[in-house]
Scaffold this active site. Sequence first.
Site, mmCIF file in Angstrom:
data_model
loop_
_atom_site.group_PDB
_atom_site.id
_atom_site.type_symbol
_atom_site.label_atom_id
_atom_site.label_comp_id
_atom_site.label_asym_id
_atom_site.label_seq_id
_atom_site.Cartn_x
_atom_site.Cartn_y
_atom_site.Cartn_z
ATOM 1 N N HIS A 154 -9.179 -39.547 11.094
ATOM 2 C CA HIS A 154 -8.817 -40.010 9.764
ATOM 3 C C HIS A 154 -7.450 -40.690 9.788
ATOM 4 O O HIS A 154 -6.673 -40.500 10.707
ATOM 5 C CB HIS A 154 -8.826 -38.877 8.735
ATOM 6 C CG HIS A 154 -7.939 -37.718 9.069
ATOM 7 N ND1 HIS A 154 -8.237 -36.786 10.034
ATOM 8 C CD2 HIS A 154 -6.751 -37.327 8.537
ATOM 9 C CE1 HIS A 154 -7.282 -35.865 10.079
ATOM 10 N NE2 HIS A 154 -6.350 -36.180 9.186
ATOM 11 N N HIS B 121 -3.989 -41.324 7.431
ATOM 12 C CA HIS B 121 -3.189 -40.927 6.272
ATOM 13 C C HIS B 121 -2.471 -42.152 5.712
ATOM 14 O O HIS B 121 -1.917 -42.946 6.475
ATOM 15 C CB HIS B 121 -2.092 -39.934 6.676
ATOM 16 C CG HIS B 121 -2.575 -38.606 7.097
ATOM 17 N ND1 HIS B 121 -2.603 -37.528 6.249
ATOM 18 C CD2 HIS B 121 -3.043 -38.164 8.288
ATOM 19 C CE1 HIS B 121 -3.055 -36.469 6.892
ATOM 20 N NE2 HIS B 121 -3.338 -36.833 8.144
#
Length: 157
Positions: free
Chosen positions: A106, A108
């Site tokens: 992922h 951020h």
Amino acid sequence: MPTSSQTADCIFCAIVVGDAPATFVYRDDVVMAFMDIRPVQPGHLLVVPRVHATLIPELDDAVLATMWSVATRLNRALRAGAPSVEAVSVYVADGEAAGQEIAHAHIHLIPRHAHDGFGFRFPPGYGAEPGHAELQAIADQIRAGIQSTDTSELSGS
């Protein structure tokens, strides 16, 4: 996205299939973006591929391109929206030793303001400049790694 691409004990996979809640800001067939429930700063977003992969290198190029394209669009949206944002930290912790807490790749996006109290701590010795020979030796090792995983050729000096 079929559930076979998900991992049962992954919270992000649970969000992808709708078994866990999230506050979404973006969804398409490849990625989702939602509010981090433990934000570093207000507006902290996560861009997550729908397919499970623990690390960035496990994702195919099309998924990676979509992740970065969406992250860039959301970066622009953060800067254009309210509340005001002076800057955005774009951060990927790719592996546990890098600080990755959720074992699902992922990105951020963390809204930033001067003196907001968030930042990186550098280790002892940071700032000491290695010599050209040391940099060249490390670059050679990285290029060898590229050649072993890719058919493209890179050169540098």
